[in-house]
Design a protein around this motif. Sequence first.
Motif, short mmCIF file in Angstrom:
data_model
loop_
_atom_site.label_atom_id
_atom_site.label_comp_id
_atom_site.label_asym_id
_atom_site.label_seq_id
_atom_site.Cartn_x
_atom_site.Cartn_y
_atom_site.Cartn_z
N ILE A 114 -10.96 -10.36 19.42
CA ILE A 114 -10.62 -11.71 19.88
C ILE A 114 -9.33 -11.68 20.68
CG2 ILE A 114 -9.96 -14.01 19.14
CD1 ILE A 114 -11.83 -13.70 16.78
N ASP A 115 -8.34 -10.90 20.22
CA ASP A 115 -7.08 -10.82 20.94
C ASP A 115 -7.29 -10.27 22.34
OD1 ASP A 115 -5.78 -11.83 18.79
OD2 ASP A 115 -5.08 -9.89 18.03
N ALA A 116 -8.19 -9.28 22.46
CA ALA A 116 -8.45 -8.67 23.77
C ALA A 116 -9.07 -9.68 24.71
CB ALA A 116 -9.37 -7.45 23.61
N VAL A 117 -10.00 -10.48 24.20
CA VAL A 117 -10.64 -11.50 25.03
C VAL A 117 -9.63 -12.53 25.48
CG1 VAL A 117 -12.33 -13.37 25.06
CG2 VAL A 117 -12.93 -11.18 24.01
N GLU A 118 -8.77 -13.00 24.53
CA GLU A 118 -7.77 -13.99 24.88
C GLU A 118 -6.79 -13.46 25.91
OE1 GLU A 118 -6.03 -15.05 21.21
OE2 GLU A 118 -7.60 -16.49 20.65
N GLN A 119 -6.42 -12.18 25.79
CA GLN A 119 -5.50 -11.58 26.74
C GLN A 119 -6.14 -11.51 28.11
OE1 GLN A 119 -4.10 -7.70 25.63
NE2 GLN A 119 -2.69 -7.56 27.36
N LEU A 120 -7.45 -11.18 28.18
CA LEU A 120 -8.16 -11.10 29.44
C LEU A 120 -8.20 -12.45 30.12
CD1 LEU A 120 -9.91 -9.36 31.37
CD2 LEU A 120 -11.91 -10.08 30.03
N GLU A 121 -8.46 -13.50 29.34
CA GLU A 121 -8.57 -14.84 29.92
C GLU A 121 -7.22 -15.36 30.41
OE1 GLU A 121 -10.43 -17.13 26.91
OE2 GLU A 121 -12.46 -16.48 27.44
N GLU A 122 -6.12 -14.82 29.85
CA GLU A 122 -4.80 -15.29 30.23
C GLU A 122 -4.19 -14.43 31.33
OE1 GLU A 122 -2.65 -15.35 26.61
OE2 GLU A 122 -3.74 -17.05 25.78
N THR A 123 -4.93 -13.48 31.87
CA THR A 123 -4.42 -12.62 32.92
C THR A 123 -4.01 -13.46 34.12
OG1 THR A 123 -5.89 -10.82 32.24
CG2 THR A 123 -4.98 -10.71 34.47
N PRO A 124 -2.78 -13.27 34.62
CA PRO A 124 -2.38 -14.01 35.83
C PRO A 124 -3.39 -13.75 36.95
CG PRO A 124 -0.48 -12.91 34.87
CD PRO A 124 -1.69 -12.40 34.12
N GLY A 125 -3.68 -14.73 37.69
CA GLY A 125 -4.71 -14.62 38.73
C GLY A 125 -6.03 -15.10 38.21
N ARG A 126 -6.50 -14.50 37.14
CA ARG A 126 -7.74 -14.98 36.52
C ARG A 126 -7.54 -16.40 35.99
NH1 ARG A 126 -12.20 -12.04 32.93
NH2 ARG A 126 -13.38 -13.90 32.32
N ALA A 127 -6.41 -16.61 35.34
CA ALA A 127 -6.14 -17.95 34.81
C ALA A 127 -6.07 -18.97 35.94
CB ALA A 127 -4.83 -17.93 34.03
N LEU A 128 -5.53 -18.57 37.09
CA LEU A 128 -5.44 -19.49 38.23
C LEU A 128 -6.83 -19.86 38.73
CD1 LEU A 128 -3.67 -20.88 40.44
CD2 LEU A 128 -4.00 -18.80 41.78
N ALA A 178 0.00 -29.44 38.12
CA ALA A 178 -1.23 -28.86 37.58
C ALA A 178 -2.38 -29.07 38.55
CB ALA A 178 -1.56 -29.49 36.23
N ARG A 179 -2.41 -30.21 39.23
CA ARG A 179 -3.50 -30.47 40.17
C ARG A 179 -3.40 -29.56 41.39
NH1 ARG A 179 -8.09 -33.44 38.78
NH2 ARG A 179 -9.34 -33.38 40.68
N ALA A 180 -2.20 -29.32 41.88
CA ALA A 180 -2.02 -28.41 43.01
C ALA A 180 -2.42 -27.00 42.62
CB ALA A 180 -0.57 -28.45 43.49
N ARG A 181 -2.09 -26.61 41.38
CA ARG A 181 -2.47 -25.28 40.91
C ARG A 181 -3.98 -25.13 40.85
NH1 ARG A 181 -3.29 -22.42 35.97
NH2 ARG A 181 -2.43 -20.30 36.10
N CYS A 182 -4.67 -26.16 40.38
CA CYS A 182 -6.12 -26.05 40.26
C CYS A 182 -6.77 -26.01 41.65
CB CYS A 182 -6.70 -27.17 39.40
SG CYS A 182 -7.07 -28.70 40.26
N ARG A 183 -6.16 -26.67 42.64
CA ARG A 183 -6.71 -26.61 44.00
C ARG A 183 -6.61 -25.19 44.55
NH1 ARG A 183 -4.36 -31.99 44.56
NH2 ARG A 183 -2.43 -31.13 45.43
N ALA A 184 -5.50 -24.53 44.29
CA ALA A 184 -5.35 -23.14 44.73
C ALA A 184 -6.41 -22.26 44.07
CB ALA A 184 -3.95 -22.63 44.40
N GLY A 185 -6.61 -22.43 42.77
CA GLY A 185 -7.62 -21.64 42.08
C GLY A 185 -9.01 -21.94 42.58
N ALA A 186 -9.29 -23.22 42.88
CA ALA A 186 -10.61 -23.59 43.37
C ALA A 186 -10.89 -22.96 44.73
CB ALA A 186 -10.73 -25.11 43.45
N ALA A 187 -9.88 -22.92 45.61
CA ALA A 187 -10.08 -22.31 46.92
C ALA A 187 -10.52 -20.86 46.77
CB ALA A 187 -8.80 -22.41 47.74
N LEU A 188 -9.91 -20.13 45.85
CA LEU A 188 -10.27 -18.73 45.64
C LEU A 188 -11.65 -18.61 44.98
CD1 LEU A 188 -6.74 -17.58 44.56
CD2 LEU A 188 -7.94 -16.91 46.65
N ALA A 189 -12.00 -19.56 44.14
CA ALA A 189 -13.34 -19.57 43.56
C ALA A 189 -14.39 -19.80 44.64
CB ALA A 189 -13.44 -20.65 42.48
N PHE A 190 -14.13 -20.75 45.54
CA PHE A 190 -15.07 -21.01 46.63
C PHE A 190 -15.17 -19.81 47.57
CE2 PHE A 190 -14.19 -25.68 45.82
CZ PHE A 190 -15.48 -25.97 45.38
#
Length: 266
Positions: free
Chosen positions: A2-16, A70-82
């Motif tokens: 579980i700790d490994a999964v949580e660490q993976l999800e919190e990786t900078p970049g991935r979290a964005l 937080a909204r500006a951060r999510c827009r940056a992450g969304a652009a990379l997702a798109f």
Amino acid sequence: MIDAVEQLEETPGRALVESGALVAGTMARTAAGLLFDPGSSRVRLHDGLAAWLRRTATDADVEAPSPVSARARCRAGAALAFATELSVTRAAQGRTVRTDGFLTPGPGGRAPADEIGEAVVLAARGTAEEWRVRHLGYLLAEAAVAADLDAAVVARGLRLAGSLTGRQLVLLAAVGRRERIPLPIAPVPQDPRGWTTWAALEDLGELQRGGLLDPPPPTPRPGGSALPRLRPADLRLTRRGVLVHRLLALEFVRDEAVTEALADLA
């Protein structure tokens, strides 16, 4: 485990990228997994392309200016997702990732593409029109397969797009799909009473004067003879217009938005 999964999800970049779900929906989490845990998906991105998007996401997350909402951060992450989403589509269409050094880090560990990635993240953070975020991300995906466009040309296209109103982008989309959806043949009004039509005509005129649409506005003739009436069906993309349309993948603008923008001209 579980700790490994949580660490993976919190990786900078991935979290964005995952934070982009507010704008991009559940696709953001899928895109984050594809970039940061490629073994978890049957779909694979080109290694150089995936490394660029990971690098862009990580730098944007770690080196974000403070404060960033937080909204500006999510827009940056969304652009990379798109960007990830369209990259998968382009690969399925047989569009190959460029091999001219655009994605390859040079001295200082920075690639020409990194400047574009940073500029797109900044633009996504700063826009209040969140539908634009999809097309900003699409610019990254298109730039990665457009070997005929160097970084300077891509940057020019991004600056041009940033200077346009949302309706102007939709009007470019309308003209770009004219072969599929014919444009109206009725002339646009010359002296509209309503503010909406007036503003739409201002947007159209700026596109013509800015060299993104042909024909340019007519020049008054000697003697004050009547000027020719412009019909939407007469409009064509110029080379500048084609650049913006192509880079932002405006073919994906919703048909409903195009219909609404054309109705504003009536």
